[in-house]
Design a protein around this motif. Structure first.
Motif, mmCIF file in Angstrom:
data_model
loop_
_atom_site.group_PDB
_atom_site.id
_atom_site.type_symbol
_atom_site.label_atom_id
_atom_site.label_comp_id
_atom_site.label_asym_id
_atom_site.label_seq_id
_atom_site.Cartn_x
_atom_site.Cartn_y
_atom_site.Cartn_z
ATOM 1 N N SER A 14 -11.816 -1.566 33.848
ATOM 2 C CA SER A 14 -13.156 -1.109 33.479
ATOM 3 C C SER A 14 -13.148 0.318 32.933
ATOM 4 O O SER A 14 -14.127 0.750 32.316
ATOM 5 N N ILE A 15 -12.067 1.061 33.147
ATOM 6 C CA ILE A 15 -12.000 2.454 32.688
ATOM 7 C C ILE A 15 -11.956 2.501 31.160
ATOM 8 O O ILE A 15 -11.111 1.864 30.532
ATOM 9 N N GLU A 16 -12.870 3.260 30.573
ATOM 10 C CA GLU A 16 -12.937 3.412 29.119
ATOM 11 C C GLU A 16 -12.628 4.832 28.666
ATOM 12 O O GLU A 16 -12.273 5.044 27.499
ATOM 13 N N VAL A 17 -12.794 5.807 29.550
ATOM 14 C CA VAL A 17 -12.614 7.212 29.189
ATOM 15 C C VAL A 17 -11.518 7.811 30.052
ATOM 16 O O VAL A 17 -11.544 7.684 31.280
ATOM 17 N N VAL A 18 -10.560 8.477 29.409
ATOM 18 C CA VAL A 18 -9.456 9.115 30.125
ATOM 19 C C VAL A 18 -9.423 10.597 29.750
ATOM 20 O O VAL A 18 -9.304 10.937 28.569
ATOM 21 N N ILE A 19 -9.519 11.456 30.764
ATOM 22 C CA ILE A 19 -9.550 12.911 30.540
ATOM 23 C C ILE A 19 -8.370 13.548 31.256
ATOM 24 O O ILE A 19 -8.257 13.462 32.484
ATOM 25 N N ASP A 20 -7.497 14.176 30.498
ATOM 26 C CA ASP A 20 -6.389 14.962 31.056
ATOM 27 C C ASP A 20 -6.833 16.414 31.052
ATOM 28 O O ASP A 20 -6.889 17.051 29.991
ATOM 29 N N LEU A 21 -7.177 16.941 32.228
ATOM 30 C CA LEU A 21 -7.778 18.277 32.319
ATOM 31 C C LEU A 21 -6.721 19.343 32.613
ATOM 32 O O LEU A 21 -5.996 19.251 33.602
ATOM 33 N N HIS A 22 -6.652 20.331 31.738
ATOM 34 C CA HIS A 22 -5.700 21.447 31.847
ATOM 35 C C HIS A 22 -6.455 22.774 31.823
ATOM 36 O O HIS A 22 -7.668 22.813 31.655
ATOM 37 N N PRO A 26 -1.801 3.858 18.563
ATOM 38 C CA PRO A 26 -2.713 3.111 17.691
ATOM 39 C C PRO A 26 -4.137 3.664 17.693
ATOM 40 O O PRO A 26 -4.983 3.216 16.903
ATOM 41 N N TYR A 27 -4.396 4.643 18.578
ATOM 42 C CA TYR A 27 -5.757 5.162 18.737
ATOM 43 C C TYR A 27 -5.933 6.588 18.207
ATOM 44 O O TYR A 27 -6.878 7.283 18.612
ATOM 45 N N ILE A 28 -5.066 7.028 17.316
ATOM 46 C CA ILE A 28 -5.177 8.403 16.819
ATOM 47 C C ILE A 28 -6.554 8.644 16.212
ATOM 48 O O ILE A 28 -7.209 9.667 16.500
ATOM 49 N N GLU A 29 -7.022 7.734 15.373
ATOM 50 C CA GLU A 29 -8.323 7.919 14.722
ATOM 51 C C GLU A 29 -9.452 7.918 15.750
ATOM 52 O O GLU A 29 -10.398 8.713 15.652
ATOM 53 N N ASP A 30 -9.353 7.054 16.757
ATOM 54 C CA ASP A 30 -10.383 7.015 17.809
ATOM 55 C C ASP A 30 -10.358 8.307 18.627
ATOM 56 O O ASP A 30 -11.424 8.851 18.961
ATOM 57 N N LEU A 70 -9.405 11.247 17.670
ATOM 58 C CA LEU A 70 -9.972 12.324 16.856
ATOM 59 C C LEU A 70 -11.488 12.217 16.769
ATOM 60 O O LEU A 70 -12.207 13.220 16.849
ATOM 61 N N ALA A 71 -11.988 11.000 16.622
ATOM 62 C CA ALA A 71 -13.441 10.798 16.544
ATOM 63 C C ALA A 71 -14.111 11.207 17.850
ATOM 64 O O ALA A 71 -15.193 11.824 17.846
ATOM 65 N N PHE A 72 -13.481 10.880 18.973
ATOM 66 C CA PHE A 72 -14.037 11.231 20.276
ATOM 67 C C PHE A 72 -14.113 12.749 20.431
ATOM 68 O O PHE A 72 -15.148 13.305 20.804
ATOM 69 N N SER A 73 -13.005 13.436 20.125
ATOM 70 C CA SER A 73 -12.985 14.901 20.209
ATOM 71 C C SER A 73 -14.011 15.511 19.255
ATOM 72 O O SER A 73 -14.726 16.459 19.608
ATOM 73 N N PHE A 74 -14.083 14.973 18.035
ATOM 74 C CA PHE A 74 -14.999 15.541 17.046
ATOM 75 C C PHE A 74 -16.445 15.415 17.482
ATOM 76 O O PHE A 74 -17.228 16.372 17.359
ATOM 77 N N HIS A 107 -2.552 7.756 23.926
ATOM 78 C CA HIS A 107 -2.519 6.382 23.421
ATOM 79 C C HIS A 107 -3.000 5.361 24.452
ATOM 80 O O HIS A 107 -3.075 4.173 24.148
ATOM 81 N N VAL A 108 -3.329 5.822 25.660
ATOM 82 C CA VAL A 108 -3.655 4.860 26.726
ATOM 83 C C VAL A 108 -5.052 4.262 26.573
ATOM 84 O O VAL A 108 -5.318 3.171 27.076
ATOM 85 N N ARG A 109 -5.954 4.974 25.910
ATOM 86 C CA ARG A 109 -7.305 4.466 25.654
ATOM 87 C C ARG A 109 -7.833 5.089 24.357
ATOM 88 O O ARG A 109 -7.487 6.230 24.027
ATOM 89 N N PRO A 110 -8.705 4.382 23.627
ATOM 90 C CA PRO A 110 -9.300 4.981 22.423
ATOM 91 C C PRO A 110 -10.060 6.273 22.736
ATOM 92 O O PRO A 110 -9.982 7.245 21.988
ATOM 93 N N LYS A 111 -10.793 6.267 23.855
ATOM 94 C CA LYS A 111 -11.555 7.463 24.237
ATOM 95 C C LYS A 111 -10.730 8.288 25.244
ATOM 96 O O LYS A 111 -11.070 8.390 26.427
ATOM 97 N N SER A 112 -9.630 8.837 24.738
ATOM 98 C CA SER A 112 -8.777 9.714 25.557
ATOM 99 C C SER A 112 -8.837 11.124 24.986
ATOM 100 O O SER A 112 -8.778 11.313 23.766
ATOM 101 N N ILE A 113 -8.947 12.111 25.887
ATOM 102 C CA ILE A 113 -8.934 13.504 25.433
ATOM 103 C C ILE A 113 -8.082 14.345 26.374
ATOM 104 O O ILE A 113 -7.938 14.043 27.562
#
Length: 422
Positions: free
Chosen positions: A291-299, A342-346, A348-352, A379-385
């Motif tokens: 069910s997880i759609e958003v992945v945030i790596d916080l630094h 495979p999610y580079i464009e996604d 970038l869109a999420f960050s933008f 690359h683990v999810r389209p909405k990864s930042i």
């Protein structure tokens, strides 16, 4: 003088021989009367006394440095003195005990990675099962209850720095105002394209059957200017938990916060392979929680000590944030086939979309979208930042304060209301 010494020596030998005869005779008598064990005790005591006397007479330094007679350490000290005085003696043992640098070949490195993966996965499985059980006890209705009004109050934005989409049709304007490109990679027009960046739908589903957002920390040991040693609540882990709490309490999301120490191996800081260690764990968590759609790596970032990345939002000192994207491509070698995404464009869109809304509502809050050549597990999810919150020169309070405006912007993008604001 020599003749006298020889005479004295002869007398000493005779006396010692007489003592030896007496000791043998007494031992024989004791053994006859009391048994062999008692005889051994007397012979042992006599041996120790003779040893003490000999050492005291001929090597007085050892005797008095040792502190007392007959304690069994005298001969160890004699050996130690010999090692100190005779060059080369004992050198081999010292080298064996010395910590040396280990240069790993490919097979050794692979074995280390495999072992770390095994240990981390075992740990994550146990912890994740516990977390799933805890989350399952919270009913979606309870999570949502009482949050609708809060979301309504916090979702509205005051656009203070409007940026029209028409301006962003210009590639150079878009690139120069939103992105910073690292020297090891290059930005292509096919990726930095407004129609693509803005056109992708970043809304998440309404399904409430499991967690929607995963927060974790590839570099869990990153601290701030006033972090307390040993207190993870004052590190990026604490900031991540604060963000998770805001997303849960204010916006009603189910959030999974992982606190694994991917950059700490056997108690030592090891960041060079932290992304390698993190990937299998992330894949396992996502497999167990589809069910997880958003992945945030916080630094938090590392900057020159003279820089203080702070602004003011709602009257609070607030650390500035930066979005970080990997392109899996270097200027020198082109695409990195071993790091496909495979999610580079996604990504970038999420960050933008996050950056675009934040720039209009909190003009000095975000620094940029930083583009670099590798992948960083995006690359683990389209909405990864990968989110950088302040730097080592920021205080814990400033970093914590940054989570409120970020959560507000994130919620708007995930609900799709960001496009109504612009």
């Amino acid at each position: 003088m020599d003749r006298n010494n020889k005479g004295l020596g002869t007398i000493v030998i005779i006396v010692m021989a007489a003592i030896a005869v007496i000791l043998v005779y007494r031992s024989y008598k004791v053994i006859t009367a009391q048994g062999a064990e008692r005889g051994k005790e007397i012979l042992g005591a006599a041996y120790e006394q003779a040893a003490d006397l000999a050492v005291k007479t001929y090597i007085p330094q050892v005797y008095y440095e040792n502190g007392n007679a007959g304690n069994g350490d005298i001969f160890e000290r004699i050996v130690q003195m010999a090692q100190e005085q005779i060059p080369g003696m004992g050198a081999e043992e010292e080298e064996e005990g010395k910590e040396t640098e280990i240069i790993e070949d490919d097979s050794t490195e692979a074995a280390i990675l495999e072992e770390n993966e095994r240990v981390i996965q075992a740990k994550i499985t146990a912890e994740n099962q516990q977390k799933i059980q805890q989350d399952s006890q919270v009913q979606p209705e309870q999570t949502q209850k009482g949050t609708d009004e809060q979301v309504q109050q916090t979702s509205s934005f005051n656009i203070v720095n409007p940026i029209s989409l028409e301006q962003l049709q210009d590639y150079n304007f878009l690139l120069n105002n939103f992105f910073v490109v690292d020297g090891n990679t290059s930005a292509e027009k096919s990726e930095i394209n407004l129609d693509q960046l803005w056109g992708k739908d970043m809304k998440i589903s309404d399904d409430t059957s499991g967690p929607k957002i995963l927060i974790y920390h590839t570099h869990s040991q990153e601290e701030f200017a006033d972090s307390v040693a040993g207190d993870t609540s004052t590190t990026v882990i604490g900031v991540g938990e604060h963000l998770a709490q805001i997303l849960r309490d204010t916006y009603g999301y189910q959030v999974l916060h992982r606190t694994d120490t991917f950059d700490l191996v056997d108690g030592r800081l090891e960041r060079s392979k932290a992304y390698n260690y993190a990937e299998p764990v992330l894949q396992q968590v996502l497999a167990e929680n589809p069910s997880i759609e958003v992945v945030i790596d916080l630094h938090r970032d590392g900057v020159d000590e003279s820089k203080h990345l702070v602004t003011e939002i709602d009257g609070k000192p607030t650390a500035k944030v930066m979005f970080f994207n990997g392109l899996s491509r270097t200027s020198m070698n082109g695409p990195i086939d071993s790091l496909p995404n495979p999610y580079i464009e996604d990504n970038l869109a999420f960050s933008f979309q996050l950056e675009y809304l934040a720039k209009q509502c909190y003009p000095d809050f975000t620094r940029c979208i930083y583009l670099k050549g590798y992948r960083y597990n995006l690359h683990v999810r389209p909405k990864s930042i990968l989110l950088e919150v302040g730097a080592q020169t920021n205080t814990v309070e400033e970093a914590m304060n940054a989570m409120e405006p970020f959560a507000k912007v994130l919620n708007s993008v995930l609900k799709g209301t960001n496009k109504n604001e612009s």
